[in-house]
Design an enzyme around this catalytic site. Structure first.
Site, PDB file in Angstrom:
ATOM      1  N   LYS A 266      16.623  46.716  39.898  1.00  9.79           N
ATOM      2  CA  LYS A 266      16.156  45.648  40.404  1.00  9.79           C
ATOM      3  C   LYS A 266      16.003  45.996  41.924  1.00  9.79           C
ATOM      4  O   LYS A 266      16.985  46.318  42.689  1.00  9.79           O
ATOM      5  CB  LYS A 266      17.048  44.504  40.555  1.00  9.79           C
ATOM      6  CG  LYS A 266      17.097  43.418  41.226  1.00  9.79           C
ATOM      7  CD  LYS A 266      18.165  42.138  41.094  1.00  9.79           C
ATOM      8  CE  LYS A 266      18.347  41.168  41.895  1.00  9.79           C
ATOM      9  NZ  LYS A 266      19.059  40.078  41.676  1.00  9.79           N
ATOM     10  N   ASP A 271      17.177  38.437  48.737  1.00 10.19           N
ATOM     11  CA  ASP A 271      17.254  37.272  48.202  1.00 10.19           C
ATOM     12  C   ASP A 271      17.592  35.782  48.538  1.00 10.19           C
ATOM     13  O   ASP A 271      18.933  35.602  49.021  1.00 10.19           O
ATOM     14  CB  ASP A 271      18.188  37.603  46.732  1.00 10.19           C
ATOM     15  CG  ASP A 271      18.302  36.656  45.719  1.00 10.19           C
ATOM     16  OD1 ASP A 271      17.432  35.417  45.896  1.00 10.19           O
ATOM     17  OD2 ASP A 271      19.269  36.393  44.981  1.00 10.19           O
ATOM     18  N   LYS A 278      20.409  29.551  48.306  1.00 14.31           N
ATOM     19  CA  LYS A 278      21.665  30.041  48.597  1.00 14.31           C
ATOM     20  C   LYS A 278      22.349  29.193  49.648  1.00 14.31           C
ATOM     21  O   LYS A 278      21.673  28.651  50.714  1.00 14.31           O
ATOM     22  CB  LYS A 278      21.836  31.399  48.709  1.00 14.31           C
ATOM     23  CG  LYS A 278      21.619  32.510  47.624  1.00 14.31           C
ATOM     24  CD  LYS A 278      21.730  33.606  47.866  1.00 14.31           C
ATOM     25  CE  LYS A 278      21.458  34.554  46.666  1.00 14.31           C
ATOM     26  NZ  LYS A 278      22.192  34.385  45.428  1.00 14.31           N
ATOM     27  N   ASP A 289      20.273  43.403  47.860  1.00 12.65           N
ATOM     28  CA  ASP A 289      20.038  43.023  46.537  1.00 12.65           C
ATOM     29  C   ASP A 289      19.082  43.898  45.994  1.00 12.65           C
ATOM     30  O   ASP A 289      18.431  43.780  44.797  1.00 12.65           O
ATOM     31  CB  ASP A 289      19.384  41.420  46.499  1.00 12.65           C
ATOM     32  CG  ASP A 289      19.580  40.563  45.199  1.00 12.65           C
ATOM     33  OD1 ASP A 289      20.490  41.104  44.262  1.00 12.65           O
ATOM     34  OD2 ASP A 289      18.933  39.700  44.732  1.00 12.65           O
ATOM     35  N   ASP A 348      17.040  31.183  41.781  1.00 11.10           N
ATOM     36  CA  ASP A 348      17.980  32.253  42.249  1.00 11.10           C
ATOM     37  C   ASP A 348      18.358  33.244  41.123  1.00 11.10           C
ATOM     38  O   ASP A 348      18.708  34.226  41.350  1.00 11.10           O
ATOM     39  CB  ASP A 348      18.865  31.566  42.868  1.00 11.10           C
ATOM     40  CG  ASP A 348      19.956  32.420  43.742  1.00 11.10           C
ATOM     41  OD1 ASP A 348      19.341  33.550  44.084  1.00 11.10           O
ATOM     42  OD2 ASP A 348      21.172  32.108  44.238  1.00 11.10           O
ATOM     43  N   GLU A 350      16.501  35.255  39.867  1.00 10.70           N
ATOM     44  CA  GLU A 350      15.337  36.029  39.972  1.00 10.70           C
ATOM     45  C   GLU A 350      15.049  37.484  39.701  1.00 10.70           C
ATOM     46  O   GLU A 350      14.093  38.193  39.172  1.00 10.70           O
ATOM     47  CB  GLU A 350      14.561  35.827  41.332  1.00 10.70           C
ATOM     48  CG  GLU A 350      15.283  37.156  42.584  1.00 10.70           C
ATOM     49  CD  GLU A 350      16.725  37.028  42.606  1.00 10.70           C
ATOM     50  OE1 GLU A 350      17.243  36.052  42.189  1.00 10.70           O
ATOM     51  OE2 GLU A 350      17.105  38.077  43.153  1.00 10.70           O
ATOM     52  N   ARG A 352      16.197  39.024  37.099  1.00 12.95           N
ATOM     53  CA  ARG A 352      16.040  38.903  35.561  1.00 12.95           C
ATOM     54  C   ARG A 352      14.586  38.964  35.472  1.00 12.95           C
ATOM     55  O   ARG A 352      14.010  39.471  34.496  1.00 12.95           O
ATOM     56  CB  ARG A 352      16.792  38.005  34.751  1.00 12.95           C
ATOM     57  CG  ARG A 352      16.494  36.582  34.926  1.00 12.95           C
ATOM     58  CD  ARG A 352      17.738  35.694  34.360  1.00 12.95           C
ATOM     59  NE  ARG A 352      18.805  35.818  35.456  1.00 12.95           N
ATOM     60  CZ  ARG A 352      20.096  35.331  35.145  1.00 12.95           C
ATOM     61  NH1 ARG A 352      20.162  34.481  34.211  1.00 12.95           N
ATOM     62  NH2 ARG A 352      20.894  35.336  36.032  1.00 12.95           N
TER      63      ARG A 352
HETATM   64  N1  BES Z   1      21.422  38.553  43.726  1.00 12.87           N
HETATM   65  C1  BES Z   1      22.130  37.521  43.108  1.00 12.87           C
HETATM   66  C2  BES Z   1      23.548  37.984  42.502  1.00 12.87           C
HETATM   67  C3  BES Z   1      24.565  38.560  43.709  1.00 12.87           C
HETATM   68  C4  BES Z   1      25.355  37.721  43.741  1.00 12.87           C
HETATM   69  C5  BES Z   1      24.393  39.830  43.816  1.00 12.87           C
HETATM   70  C6  BES Z   1      26.466  37.976  44.796  1.00 12.87           C
HETATM   71  C7  BES Z   1      25.403  40.151  44.814  1.00 12.87           C
HETATM   72  C8  BES Z   1      26.466  39.429  45.184  1.00 12.87           C
HETATM   73  C9  BES Z   1      21.213  37.038  42.135  1.00 12.87           C
HETATM   74  O1  BES Z   1      19.907  37.012  42.139  1.00 12.87           O
HETATM   75  C10 BES Z   1      21.680  35.531  41.916  1.00 12.87           C
HETATM   76  O2  BES Z   1      21.308  34.739  42.867  1.00 12.87           O
HETATM   77  N2  BES Z   1      22.321  35.178  40.738  1.00 12.87           N
HETATM   78  C11 BES Z   1      22.612  33.900  40.513  1.00 12.87           C
HETATM   79  C12 BES Z   1      22.473  33.622  39.205  1.00 12.87           C
HETATM   80  C13 BES Z   1      22.478  32.006  38.625  1.00 12.87           C
HETATM   81  C14 BES Z   1      21.370  31.548  39.521  1.00 12.87           C
HETATM   82  C15 BES Z   1      22.278  32.087  37.248  1.00 12.87           C
HETATM   83  C16 BES Z   1      24.348  34.026  40.745  1.00 12.87           C
HETATM   84  O3  BES Z   1      24.909  34.951  40.424  1.00 12.87           O
HETATM   85  O4  BES Z   1      24.795  32.654  40.940  1.00 12.87           O
HETATM   86 ZN    ZN Z   2      19.053  38.652  43.392  1.00 13.05          ZN
HETATM   87 ZN    ZN Z   3      19.114  35.284  43.248  1.00 12.60          ZN
END
Ligand code: BES
Ligand code: ZN
Ligand code: ZN
Length: 507
Positions: A266, A271, A278, A289, A348, A350, A352
């Site tokens: 990835k 992000d 966020k 990210d 968010d 994204e 996947r």
């Molecule tokens: N890049 C984030 C995940 C992340 C969180 C990486 C903290 C490093 C530290 C990912 O794209 C994300 O935002 N995931 C969401 C998923 C949710 C929206 C289903 C999350 O973890 O809240």
């Molecule tokens: Zn992300």
């Molecule tokens: Zn995200």
């Protein structure tokens, strides 16, 4: 770091700094008496009195005076109980030595290998672990300060005091150094500010690697992604003024491109969360990210240097996740490269979507085994904290082999379950084949499980490094910031792939 390729003794070493391991019962070390008689009896007394500490990870630096040696200082490294010594403990201890060497601005040192050995850990292992640990511990984050009075220090010369075969020792050391340098490059990619590491920049870095190591390389730009119908990565990129890139590197070791390990990363260079934005505190740090991409590129650097007899293809989906009037919205339905449609419930989630296309593309490029690496979910942090990478897999033997590699490198990985009911929830949508955010309960599994929908029957491991890719504070093997996690485990898996396969009657 250069190594001097002939055997040194306490007398002939040219460095002023000598590194020596000490532990309870140091007198059992081969050559200890000779060491004491060379540098003086007071050393034994200082050990007895506790002025030179033998406890694990305790460092003591003392000046020495001898008329017949260049050594002016000895850095004693506490190893604790001989029986409790492990490779990981040594690696971490050498990490601390690396930090100390940086503090001392030491640019040359010699290391007495026998003082660190403890069966089954031999001189070659010590050479490897010291290069790895010191190399990682010495790492400094590049910065952009305009005024800095800190001159850059680097280790220039390393010598070994040992009775072991010097060629073998030097070659083990050099392998450890390749590992450390590659981890450090991955760290620097993670640490790079997002305005200075865009998707095209990441692609440029990959092209550079390819040129340096003779990999086949392909970079797809936005128009090409559109032509191919890569609706996953394009949807994420939709709100950005910066183009996405799909990066492919191929390393062909065999005559035929078969039994190919596919590494998929990835590469979200920033992000924001998109319209599912966020919170401001959750956004800082999202330059990291692309930690999965960095892990894959770091592993490919090791592959390029060490040239294992194993075919590899690496695919990285690179884009940022931004907001504009063009950006993807929750409720959108997109069509991925595989043809599968996805209802976007959360912009968010994204990573996947990017990985969906990257995984499909890796399979098309011949990957017979897939490992995807991603900073995918906050859920993995809730579940496992900051020191364990969360994993999913659809193949027990493949996963078991991977765990063996991770134990060797000391990178903690923990497998999580992916059940039929989890898959059902990923497939639940009134308007599309899949949805990208089934819920916040156990959502590390939904993230990885979504990627699994595109893997289908290919043996696969998913690694969620959201907790492990970016250290919140300094640790034995490096500073706060990018850790380069999984670089060493991925490379070790690739290097040992055929053996691991044979040991398990293939998988
Ligand atoms: N890049 C984030 C995940 C992340 C969180 C990486 C903290 C490093 C530290 C990912 O794209 C994300 O935002 N995931 C969401 C998923 C949710 C929206 C289903 C999350 O973890 O809240
Ligand atoms: Zn992300
Ligand atoms: Zn995200």
């Amino acid at each position: 770091m250069k190594t001097i390729k002939d055997m040194k003794t306490f007398e002939t070493t040219t460095s002023e700094l000598l590194i020596v391991g000490v532990r309870k019962n140091s007198n059992l070390i081969k050559g200890w008496d000779q060491f004491i008689s060379f540098f003086g009896n007071s050393i034994e007394e200082w050990i007895r009195e506790g002025d030179i500490q033998t406890d694990q990870k305790k460092l003591t630096k003392i000046p020495v005076k001898t008329s017949n040696s260049n050594v002016k200082r000895i850095l004693f490294v506490g190893l604790g109980d001989r029986k409790k010594l492990t490779e990981q403990l040594l690696r971490e201890t050498f990490g601390l030595v690396g930090k100390e060497l940086k503090k001392l601005k030491a640019n040359s040192f010699s290391i007495w290998l026998e003082s660190f050995t403890a069966a089954p850990i031999d001189e070659n292992d010590i050479a490897f672990l010291s290069a790895e640990g010191i190399g990682m511990g010495y790492y400094t984050i590049p910065n952009y300060k305009t005024t800095s009075n800190e001159p850059d220090t680097t280790i220039e010369t390393v010598e070994f005091v040992t009775e072991a075969d010097i060629d073998e020792v030097v070659s083990s050391f050099n392998v450890g150094k390749v590992y450390a340098d590659s981890v450090n490059e991955a760290r620097s990619l993670v640490n790079r500010p997002p305005n200075l590491l865009t998707a095209p920049d990441l692609a440029d870095y990959a092209v550079q690697l390819a040129e340096q190591y003779g990999f086949e390389v392909e970079i797809l730009n936005k128009a090409e992604l559109e032509e191919l119908g890569m609706g996953g990565i394009l949807a994420v990129n939709q709100g950005s003024s910066i183009e996405p890139r799909m990066i492919t590197l191929k390393y062909q070791a065999k005559e035929t491109f078969e039994n190919v390990v596919g590494l998929v990363g990835k590469g979200v260079t920033y992000d924001t969360g998109g319209y599912s934005i966020k919170p401001k505190t959750g956004m800082v740090g999202m330059k990291g990210d692309m930690g999965g991409a960095a892990a894959v590129l770091g592993a490919m650097r090791i592959v390029g240097e060490l040239r294992p007899d194993q075919n590899v293809v690496a695919v990285i989906g690179a884009t940022d996740n931004m907001i504009s009037s063009d950006a993807m919205k929750p409720d959108d339905v997109i069509t991925t490269y595989s043809g599968k449609t996805v209802e976007v419930l959360n912009s968010d989630a994204e990573g996947r979507l990017v990985l969906a296309d990257a995984v499909t593309y890796a399979k098309q490029h011949g990957a017979n085994y897939l490992i995807d690496v991603a900073t995918l979910t906050g859920g993995v942090i809730t579940a496992l904290g900051y020191d364990k990478t969360g994993a999913l897999s659809n193949n027990e033997a493949f996963f078991d082999a991977f765990i063996e590699a991770s134990i060797e490198t000391g990178e903690f990985v923990w497998g999580m379950p992916l059940t039929e009911s989890d898959k059902k929830r990923i497939r639940k949508s009134d308007v599309a084949d899949l949805n990208n955010s089934p819920g916040s309960d156990g959502h590390m599994i939904f993230g990885g499980g979504f990627v699994g929908e595109f893997v289908e029957n290919t043996p696969w491991i998913h690694l969620d490094i959201a907790g492990t890719s970016d250290a919140k504070s300094a640790h034995d093997l490096g500073p706060k910031g990018g850790t380069g996690v999984m670089v060493r485990t991925l490379a070790t898996l690739v290097e040992r792939f055929e053996d691991l396969q044979k040991e398990r009657n293939s998988f």
